[in-house]
Design an enzyme around this catalytic site. Structure first.
Site, PDB file in Angstrom:
ATOM      1  N   ASP A  97     -14.410   2.536 -22.333  1.00 32.13           N
ATOM      2  CA  ASP A  97     -13.997   1.866 -23.571  1.00 32.13           C
ATOM      3  C   ASP A  97     -15.224   1.223 -24.230  1.00 32.13           C
ATOM      4  OD1 ASP A  97     -14.386  -0.962 -22.780  1.00 32.13           O
ATOM      5  OD2 ASP A  97     -12.712  -0.641 -21.413  1.00 32.13           O
ATOM      6  N   HIS A 112     -20.499   6.242 -16.965  1.00 32.63           N
ATOM      7  CA  HIS A 112     -19.450   7.277 -16.931  1.00 32.63           C
ATOM      8  C   HIS A 112     -19.100   7.808 -18.323  1.00 32.63           C
ATOM      9  CE1 HIS A 112     -17.944   5.782 -12.714  1.00 32.63           C
ATOM     10  NE2 HIS A 112     -19.067   6.470 -12.648  1.00 32.63           N
ATOM     11  N   CYS A 139     -17.723  21.151 -34.230  1.00 31.72           N
ATOM     12  CA  CYS A 139     -18.824  20.198 -34.051  1.00 31.72           C
ATOM     13  C   CYS A 139     -19.451  19.932 -35.422  1.00 31.72           C
ATOM     14  CB  CYS A 139     -19.848  20.799 -33.091  1.00 31.72           C
ATOM     15  SG  CYS A 139     -21.412  19.914 -33.020  1.00 31.72           S
ATOM     16  N   GLY A 178     -14.795  -6.640 -11.550  1.00 31.99           N
ATOM     17  CA  GLY A 178     -13.618  -5.830 -11.845  1.00 31.99           C
ATOM     18  C   GLY A 178     -13.725  -4.364 -11.470  1.00 31.99           C
ATOM     19  N   LEU A 205     -10.330  -9.515  -8.997  1.00 32.69           N
ATOM     20  CA  LEU A 205      -8.992 -10.058  -8.773  1.00 32.69           C
ATOM     21  C   LEU A 205      -8.692 -10.168  -7.283  1.00 32.69           C
ATOM     22  CD1 LEU A 205      -6.551 -10.972 -10.421  1.00 32.69           C
ATOM     23  CD2 LEU A 205      -5.694  -8.636 -10.348  1.00 32.69           C
TER      24      LEU A 205
HETATM   25  P1  OAD Z   1     -10.280   0.689 -10.318  1.00 30.64           P
HETATM   26  O1  OAD Z   1      -8.968   0.869 -10.976  1.00 30.64           O
HETATM   27  O2  OAD Z   1     -10.581   1.527  -9.145  1.00 30.64           O
HETATM   28  O3  OAD Z   1     -10.442  -0.826  -9.844  1.00 30.64           O
HETATM   29  C1  OAD Z   1     -10.192  -1.896 -10.705  1.00 30.64           C
HETATM   30  C2  OAD Z   1     -10.517  -3.184  -9.988  1.00 30.64           C
HETATM   31  O4  OAD Z   1     -10.318  -4.261 -10.892  1.00 30.64           O
HETATM   32  C3  OAD Z   1      -9.649  -3.468  -8.761  1.00 30.64           C
HETATM   33  O5  OAD Z   1     -10.477  -3.915  -7.684  1.00 30.64           O
HETATM   34  C4  OAD Z   1      -8.714  -4.595  -9.225  1.00 30.64           C
HETATM   35  O6  OAD Z   1      -8.389  -5.493  -8.187  1.00 30.64           O
HETATM   36  C5  OAD Z   1      -9.583  -5.274 -10.258  1.00 30.64           C
HETATM   37  N1  OAD Z   1      -8.825  -5.967 -11.303  1.00 30.64           N
HETATM   38  C6  OAD Z   1      -7.636  -5.638 -11.856  1.00 30.64           C
HETATM   39  N2  OAD Z   1      -7.268  -6.508 -12.796  1.00 30.64           N
HETATM   40  C7  OAD Z   1      -8.252  -7.439 -12.861  1.00 30.64           C
HETATM   41  C8  OAD Z   1      -8.460  -8.609 -13.635  1.00 30.64           C
HETATM   42  N3  OAD Z   1      -7.592  -9.019 -14.545  1.00 30.64           N
HETATM   43  N4  OAD Z   1      -9.599  -9.314 -13.421  1.00 30.64           N
HETATM   44  C9  OAD Z   1     -10.500  -8.921 -12.493  1.00 30.64           C
HETATM   45  N5  OAD Z   1     -10.353  -7.829 -11.739  1.00 30.64           N
HETATM   46  C10 OAD Z   1      -9.249  -7.098 -11.906  1.00 30.64           C
HETATM   47  O7  OAD Z   1     -11.388   0.837 -11.464  1.00 30.64           O
HETATM   48  P2  OAD Z   1     -12.970   1.094 -11.320  1.00 30.64           P
HETATM   49  O8  OAD Z   1     -13.496   0.455 -10.078  1.00 30.64           O
HETATM   50  O9  OAD Z   1     -13.587   0.749 -12.607  1.00 30.64           O
HETATM   51  O10 OAD Z   1     -14.413   7.005 -13.118  1.00 30.64           O
HETATM   52  O11 OAD Z   1     -12.994   2.653 -11.122  1.00 30.64           O
HETATM   53  C11 OAD Z   1     -14.223   3.289 -10.991  1.00 30.64           C
HETATM   54  C12 OAD Z   1     -14.175   4.673 -11.578  1.00 30.64           C
HETATM   55  O12 OAD Z   1     -13.083   5.395 -11.006  1.00 30.64           O
HETATM   56  C13 OAD Z   1     -13.883   4.713 -13.063  1.00 30.64           C
HETATM   57  O13 OAD Z   1     -15.026   4.523 -13.853  1.00 30.64           O
HETATM   58  C14 OAD Z   1     -13.330   6.081 -13.250  1.00 30.64           C
HETATM   59  C15 OAD Z   1     -12.385   6.097 -12.066  1.00 30.64           C
HETATM   60  O14 OAD Z   1     -12.017   7.324 -11.589  1.00 30.64           O
HETATM   61  C16 OAD Z   1     -14.323   8.229 -13.687  1.00 30.64           C
HETATM   62  O15 OAD Z   1     -13.350   8.591 -14.314  1.00 30.64           O
HETATM   63  C17 OAD Z   1     -15.540   9.060 -13.475  1.00 30.64           C
END
Ligand code: OAD
Length: 235
Positions: A97, A112, A139, A178, A205
């Site tokens: 985003d 990413h 394109c 996060g 979180l």
């Molecule tokens: P995840 O969905 O795996 O993890 C989100 C994290 O944010 C979790 O540890 C939650 O506990 C935490 N969380 C949720 N709500 C929150 C809040 N309000 N405040 C703080 N923390 C909170 O997402 P990512 O770790 O970003 O990649 O995932 C990594 C990658 O996996 C993404 O970039 C995407 C995905 O597949 C690709 O698509 C290549």
């Protein structure tokens, strides 16, 4: 954590959790994107080759969904930190985003990719794209109907890794916000940072998979813990 007065250079990694309170769904929580979709069906080069319509529709929906969302206090706090921090600060995000940019952050690396970019696989040019790709628009540079989302899929190399590792080598503090710590190479940054002698802090979180590797973990919603931490850094 150790002596914070020695900190000059900061690398911050953000993940889906920082945008959760803006109304953008995360990947791995209950009801998250990867609960309702199989990664292999929508987020790999093989899926795109097999069923481009399905993949393009999936990303068209995601691209549309982020456009009416607004940055939350966590995004704004990081923009304020960048503006006021006297040392170097690099924001590395796994998020596709644009809420960091819309809250005012300027030095942001999207490892990413970005939902609001299309990548032409014919002429290799990336350009801003806010509409759908499902209908195979031409394109704007070469007119080929070869646009794909400029989002890194599983099995593809994340962007800007050289710059990210260079910044980690200089970092006195690495902060992870996060992210579940489930996806490499981002999940490995904390270990790099520790080995290079940096302080490490997790704001999440709940405890992430690599939580034990951080010197400190602070648990709570990003909209609260991030502004609180930024307030401490700018005191
Ligand atoms: P995840 O969905 O795996 O993890 C989100 C994290 O944010 C979790 O540890 C939650 O506990 C935490 N969380 C949720 N709500 C929150 C809040 N309000 N405040 C703080 N923390 C909170 O997402 P990512 O770790 O970003 O990649 O995932 C990594 C990658 O996996 C993404 O970039 C995407 C995905 O597949 C690709 O698509 C290549």
């Amino acid at each position: 954590m150790g002596d914070m007065s020695q900190i000059r250079n900061i690398v911050i990694l953000t993940g889906a959790g920082i945008s959760a309170e803006s109304g953008i769904e995360t990947f791995r929580s209950a009801g998250g994107l990867w609960e309702n979709h199989r990664v292999e069906d929508v987020a790999t080069p093989e899926a795109f080759a097999r069923d481009p319509n399905l993949v393009l529709r999936f990303y068209d929906m995601r691209r549309e969904a982020i456009q009416d969302k607004q940055p939350n206090p966590a995004h704004f706090a990081l923009a304020k930190l960048e503006e006021r921090w006297p040392g170097k600060l690099l924001l590395v995000t796994q998020n596709v985003d644009d809420l960091h940019e819309r809250s005012g952050s300027r030095r942001v690396l999207h490892m990413h990719g970005e939902h609001l970019n299309a990548w032409c696989t014919s002429c290799d040019v990336r350009s801003r794209w806010t509409g759908p790709l499902f209908d195979r628009p031409p394109c704007s540079v070469c007119s080929a109907r070869s646009l794909r989302p400029d989002v890194v899929w599983f099995g593809e190399m994340p962007y800007r890794m050289g710059e990210i590792y260079a910044a980690l080598r200089e970092a006195d503090l690495f902060v992870s916000i996060g992210t579940s710590g489930a996806v490499y190479p981002a999940a490995g940054f904390v270990q790099n940072a520790v080995e290079l002698g940096a302080q490490t802090l997790e704001l999440n979180l709940e405890r992430s998979q690599g939580s034990h590797m951080f010197h400190e973990s602070r648990l709570g919603p990003a909209s609260q813990v991030v502004p609180h931490w930024v307030g401490e850094m700018l005191r």
